[in-house]
Structures are given as C-alpha cells and as structure tokens.
Design a protein around this motif. Structure first.
Motif, PDB file in Angstrom:
ATOM      1  N   VAL A   1      39.351 -65.644 -17.666  1.00 25.97           N
ATOM      2  CA  VAL A   1      40.417 -66.606 -17.404  1.00 25.97           C
ATOM      3  C   VAL A   1      39.876 -67.600 -16.391  1.00 25.97           C
ATOM      4  O   VAL A   1      39.432 -67.221 -15.312  1.00 25.97           O
ATOM      5  CB  VAL A   1      41.699 -65.935 -16.862  1.00 25.97           C
ATOM      6  N   GLU A   2      39.935 -68.877 -16.750  1.00 24.00           N
ATOM      7  CA  GLU A   2      39.366 -69.948 -15.925  1.00 24.00           C
ATOM      8  C   GLU A   2      40.426 -70.977 -15.644  1.00 24.00           C
ATOM      9  O   GLU A   2      41.097 -71.443 -16.560  1.00 24.00           O
ATOM     10  CB  GLU A   2      38.190 -70.567 -16.690  1.00 24.00           C
ATOM     11  N   GLY A   3      40.610 -71.299 -14.351  1.00 21.87           N
ATOM     12  CA  GLY A   3      41.539 -72.361 -14.022  1.00 21.87           C
ATOM     13  C   GLY A   3      41.971 -72.346 -12.571  1.00 21.87           C
ATOM     14  O   GLY A   3      41.955 -71.303 -11.915  1.00 21.87           O
ATOM     15  N   SER A   4      42.375 -73.497 -12.098  1.00 23.55           N
ATOM     16  CA  SER A   4      42.867 -73.629 -10.730  1.00 23.55           C
ATOM     17  C   SER A   4      44.102 -72.762 -10.534  1.00 23.55           C
ATOM     18  O   SER A   4      45.044 -72.844 -11.317  1.00 23.55           O
ATOM     19  CB  SER A   4      43.227 -75.087 -10.432  1.00 23.55           C
ATOM     20  N   GLY A   5      44.062 -71.941  -9.500  1.00 24.16           N
ATOM     21  CA  GLY A   5      45.204 -71.126  -9.139  1.00 24.16           C
ATOM     22  C   GLY A   5      45.161 -69.689  -9.577  1.00 24.16           C
ATOM     23  O   GLY A   5      45.990 -68.889  -9.155  1.00 24.16           O
ATOM     24  N   ILE A   6      44.200 -69.308 -10.420  1.00 27.83           N
ATOM     25  CA  ILE A   6      44.240 -67.980 -11.031  1.00 27.83           C
ATOM     26  C   ILE A   6      43.882 -66.839 -10.082  1.00 27.83           C
ATOM     27  O   ILE A   6      44.272 -65.700 -10.312  1.00 27.83           O
ATOM     28  CB  ILE A   6      43.362 -67.921 -12.310  1.00 27.83           C
ATOM     29  N   LEU A   7      43.194 -67.111  -8.996  1.00 26.84           N
ATOM     30  CA  LEU A   7      42.774 -66.027  -8.103  1.00 26.84           C
ATOM     31  C   LEU A   7      43.769 -65.896  -6.942  1.00 26.84           C
ATOM     32  O   LEU A   7      43.791 -66.710  -6.022  1.00 26.84           O
ATOM     33  CB  LEU A   7      41.353 -66.285  -7.596  1.00 26.84           C
ATOM     34  N   THR A   8      44.610 -64.885  -7.026  1.00 25.35           N
ATOM     35  CA  THR A   8      45.655 -64.616  -6.032  1.00 25.35           C
ATOM     36  C   THR A   8      45.523 -63.163  -5.582  1.00 25.35           C
ATOM     37  O   THR A   8      44.788 -62.382  -6.195  1.00 25.35           O
ATOM     38  CB  THR A   8      47.056 -64.827  -6.634  1.00 25.35           C
ATOM     39  N   PRO A   9      46.255 -62.755  -4.551  1.00 22.95           N
ATOM     40  CA  PRO A   9      46.215 -61.344  -4.172  1.00 22.95           C
ATOM     41  C   PRO A   9      46.620 -60.416  -5.322  1.00 22.95           C
ATOM     42  O   PRO A   9      46.062 -59.329  -5.462  1.00 22.95           O
ATOM     43  CB  PRO A   9      47.214 -61.264  -3.005  1.00 22.95           C
ATOM     44  N   VAL A  10      47.564 -60.822  -6.147  1.00 25.91           N
ATOM     45  CA  VAL A  10      48.000 -59.993  -7.275  1.00 25.91           C
ATOM     46  C   VAL A  10      46.939 -59.956  -8.369  1.00 25.91           C
ATOM     47  O   VAL A  10      46.554 -58.882  -8.841  1.00 25.91           O
ATOM     48  CB  VAL A  10      49.351 -60.498  -7.844  1.00 25.91           C
ATOM     49  N   THR A  11      46.448 -61.130  -8.787  1.00 26.22           N
ATOM     50  CA  THR A  11      45.488 -61.155  -9.900  1.00 26.22           C
ATOM     51  C   THR A  11      44.150 -60.541  -9.507  1.00 26.22           C
ATOM     52  O   THR A  11      43.454 -59.993 -10.362  1.00 26.22           O
ATOM     53  CB  THR A  11      45.282 -62.574 -10.436  1.00 26.22           C
ATOM     54  N   ALA A  12      43.802 -60.611  -8.221  1.00 21.47           N
ATOM     55  CA  ALA A  12      42.534 -60.022  -7.771  1.00 21.47           C
ATOM     56  C   ALA A  12      42.471 -58.539  -8.111  1.00 21.47           C
ATOM     57  O   ALA A  12      41.415 -58.020  -8.491  1.00 21.47           O
ATOM     58  CB  ALA A  12      42.354 -60.237  -6.269  1.00 21.47           C
ATOM     59  N   GLY A  13      43.594 -57.851  -8.002  1.00 22.58           N
ATOM     60  CA  GLY A  13      43.633 -56.428  -8.309  1.00 22.58           C
ATOM     61  C   GLY A  13      43.568 -56.123  -9.796  1.00 22.58           C
ATOM     62  O   GLY A  13      43.456 -54.953 -10.187  1.00 22.58           O
ATOM     63  N   LEU A  14      43.624 -57.142 -10.630  1.00 22.21           N
ATOM     64  CA  LEU A  14      43.604 -56.964 -12.084  1.00 22.21           C
ATOM     65  C   LEU A  14      42.290 -57.417 -12.704  1.00 22.21           C
ATOM     66  O   LEU A  14      42.170 -57.446 -13.923  1.00 22.21           O
ATOM     67  CB  LEU A  14      44.768 -57.751 -12.706  1.00 22.21           C
ATOM     68  N   ALA A  15      41.326 -57.777 -11.864  1.00 20.05           N
ATOM     69  CA  ALA A  15      40.068 -58.338 -12.375  1.00 20.05           C
ATOM     70  C   ALA A  15      38.874 -57.570 -11.834  1.00 20.05           C
ATOM     71  O   ALA A  15      38.896 -57.062 -10.716  1.00 20.05           O
ATOM     72  CB  ALA A  15      39.965 -59.810 -11.983  1.00 20.05           C
ATOM     73  N   ASP A  16      37.834 -57.527 -12.639  1.00 16.70           N
ATOM     74  CA  ASP A  16      36.594 -56.859 -12.249  1.00 16.70           C
ATOM     75  C   ASP A  16      35.660 -57.789 -11.500  1.00 16.70           C
ATOM     76  O   ASP A  16      34.977 -57.379 -10.576  1.00 16.70           O
ATOM     77  CB  ASP A  16      35.889 -56.315 -13.508  1.00 16.70           C
ATOM     78  N   VAL A  17      35.628 -59.046 -11.926  1.00 21.36           N
ATOM     79  CA  VAL A  17      34.793 -60.063 -11.281  1.00 21.36           C
ATOM     80  C   VAL A  17      35.701 -61.236 -10.960  1.00 21.36           C
ATOM     81  O   VAL A  17      36.466 -61.700 -11.823  1.00 21.36           O
ATOM     82  CB  VAL A  17      33.622 -60.515 -12.199  1.00 21.36           C
TER      83      VAL A  17
ATOM     84  N   LEU B   1      47.469 -60.766 -17.991  1.00 25.11           N
ATOM     85  CA  LEU B   1      46.681 -59.893 -17.119  1.00 25.11           C
ATOM     86  C   LEU B   1      47.297 -58.512 -16.934  1.00 25.11           C
ATOM     87  O   LEU B   1      46.576 -57.497 -17.016  1.00 25.11           O
ATOM     88  CB  LEU B   1      46.437 -60.560 -15.769  1.00 25.11           C
ATOM     89  N   LEU B   2      48.572 -58.434 -16.666  1.00 26.74           N
ATOM     90  CA  LEU B   2      49.202 -57.115 -16.501  1.00 26.74           C
ATOM     91  C   LEU B   2      49.155 -56.288 -17.786  1.00 26.74           C
ATOM     92  O   LEU B   2      48.763 -55.118 -17.740  1.00 26.74           O
ATOM     93  CB  LEU B   2      50.635 -57.261 -15.975  1.00 26.74           C
ATOM     94  N   PRO B   3      49.523 -56.857 -18.943  1.00 24.54           N
ATOM     95  CA  PRO B   3      49.383 -56.069 -20.174  1.00 24.54           C
ATOM     96  C   PRO B   3      47.932 -55.649 -20.428  1.00 24.54           C
ATOM     97  O   PRO B   3      47.674 -54.499 -20.807  1.00 24.54           O
ATOM     98  CB  PRO B   3      49.895 -57.010 -21.276  1.00 24.54           C
ATOM     99  N   HIS B   4      46.984 -56.549 -20.230  1.00 24.43           N
ATOM    100  CA  HIS B   4      45.573 -56.245 -20.461  1.00 24.43           C
ATOM    101  C   HIS B   4      45.134 -55.058 -19.599  1.00 24.43           C
ATOM    102  O   HIS B   4      44.457 -54.148 -20.072  1.00 24.43           O
ATOM    103  CB  HIS B   4      44.711 -57.479 -20.174  1.00 24.43           C
ATOM    104  N   ALA B   5      45.546 -55.078 -18.335  1.00 25.59           N
ATOM    105  CA  ALA B   5      45.183 -53.991 -17.416  1.00 25.59           C
ATOM    106  C   ALA B   5      45.756 -52.657 -17.877  1.00 25.59           C
ATOM    107  O   ALA B   5      45.163 -51.598 -17.632  1.00 25.59           O
ATOM    108  CB  ALA B   5      45.670 -54.315 -16.004  1.00 25.59           C
ATOM    109  N   GLY B   6      46.905 -52.705 -18.543  1.00 24.88           N
ATOM    110  CA  GLY B   6      47.535 -51.490 -19.046  1.00 24.88           C
ATOM    111  C   GLY B   6      47.128 -51.132 -20.464  1.00 24.88           C
ATOM    112  O   GLY B   6      47.717 -50.234 -21.073  1.00 24.88           O
ATOM    113  N   GLY B   7      46.126 -51.844 -21.011  1.00 24.15           N
ATOM    114  CA  GLY B   7      45.667 -51.551 -22.366  1.00 24.15           C
ATOM    115  C   GLY B   7      46.613 -52.023 -23.456  1.00 24.15           C
ATOM    116  O   GLY B   7      46.540 -51.565 -24.593  1.00 24.15           O
ATOM    117  N   GLN B   8      47.491 -52.967 -23.112  1.00 21.03           N
ATOM    118  CA  GLN B   8      48.463 -53.491 -24.067  1.00 21.03           C
ATOM    119  C   GLN B   8      48.099 -54.923 -24.471  1.00 21.03           C
ATOM    120  O   GLN B   8      47.522 -55.653 -23.671  1.00 21.03           O
ATOM    121  CB  GLN B   8      49.860 -53.493 -23.448  1.00 21.03           C
ATOM    122  N   PRO B   9      48.462 -55.327 -25.685  1.00 19.46           N
ATOM    123  CA  PRO B   9      48.215 -56.718 -26.088  1.00 19.46           C
ATOM    124  C   PRO B   9      48.990 -57.684 -25.201  1.00 19.46           C
ATOM    125  O   PRO B   9      50.095 -57.384 -24.748  1.00 19.46           O
ATOM    126  CB  PRO B   9      48.743 -56.788 -27.524  1.00 19.46           C
TER     127      PRO B   9
END
Length: 167
Positions: A97-113, A62-70
């Motif tokens: 990305v689908e799975g239990s646990g993936i939606l956190t305060p950190v990951t929320a800022g890296l996702a559009d939906v 998620l962090l690399p994806h958000a920064g345009g990196q592989p």
C-alpha cells in the motif's frame, strides 16, 4: 491456517518519491507470490480526503488482510467526484500500500515493512507539479495541510522500519 501474507506500507509527502520506490520494489520483489498494489491516489475521495482514504483502507483492507479475510477498496473517480468500482484484496497474497497518510500508529501494527520516504519541500513540489501540472497546482497547499496534520498526529517516520531519503 498460516501467517498472513506480508504487508508493506510506503508513506511520504506528495512528490517525495513513493511511487518510484514502489515501482522499484515491485520490479525486484523477493518472494515467489507477486504482491497486490494499492495506490492511495486511487482511493482519496477528493482533495480533502487523505484521512478518509486511510480510514477506509485500514478498515476494509488492512484489518481484514491481517485476519486472513478478503478485503475490498473502492476507486475514487476524480472526473465525476464519486466512488466507482470496488476491487478485491486476496489475503493469501502479499500487499503493498503506497500513499500519503498510510503509516499511522494503527496501520504500523498491521504491516511487516513500513517505509517513510523523506524529501525536501522544494524538490517534492517540483516533482509533483511536473507530474501533475495545473491539475494539482491549485490544490498543493490544501493537500500539504492534510499531510502536516498527519505528520503531527501520527509521526509516520517514527513507525517506519526503513526511512528513505530522496534529494
């Protein structure tokens, strides 16, 4: 360089209907570029690995994806109990990305939906055990405790842009 490709996170407890919802989303994907799918079931390092998988996917996908990196994730081989091959993630393609646990305060800022799939415990258990049977049965409570911690700590429904109720 343009904006990063969109990211969709689909979270919910075991048996809630995340995989079915993800399948529908992929069948009806509205954009020209087809999304990459990362199912956390492929990355959890064993029955106690919910947090470890989420941390790993956050740092290496998620962090690399958000920064345009592989990015890259590793498949957990449940049979031998260790990591297997690695898979690349293209930053120019949408990502689900689908799975239990993936939606956190950190990951929320890296996702559009951000989707939280909610379902009653009895329905979830019935679906999960029907799907995975005796393989999962002895681990149901163990896994549920990790999900409980995730809900208490991260409050995923509060970070969702959509909440889907499944009976």
């Amino acid at each position: 360089m343009g904006a990063p490709a969109p990211v969709v996170l689909i979270d919910g407890r075991s048996g809630a209907g995340k995989t079915s919802l993800t399948r529908l989303l992929l069948e009806r994907w509205p954009l020209e570029a087809s999304p990459q799918l990362l199912a956390l079931d492929s990355t959890y390092p064993g029955w106690d690995g919910l947090d470890a998988a989420v941390d790993d996917v956050t740092q290496h996908v998620l962090l690399p994806h958000a920064g345009g990196q592989p990015g890259q994730w590793r498949r957990w081989d449940w049979t031998v109990g260790e990591y297997a091959e690695a898979h690349g993630v293209d930053p120019d393609l949408p990502l689900v990305v689908e799975g239990s646990g993936i939606l956190t305060p950190v990951t929320a800022g890296l996702a559009d939906v951000r989707v939280w799939v909610d379902s009653p415990a009895a329905s979830r258990r019935e679906r999960a055990l029907e799907r995975d049977g005796d393989t999962y049965r002895p681990h149901w409570e163990r896994w549920a405790r990790q999900e409980d911690r995730h809900l208490e700590r991260d409050d995923p429904a509060a970070h969702a842009t959509r909440v889907v109720a499944v009976p």
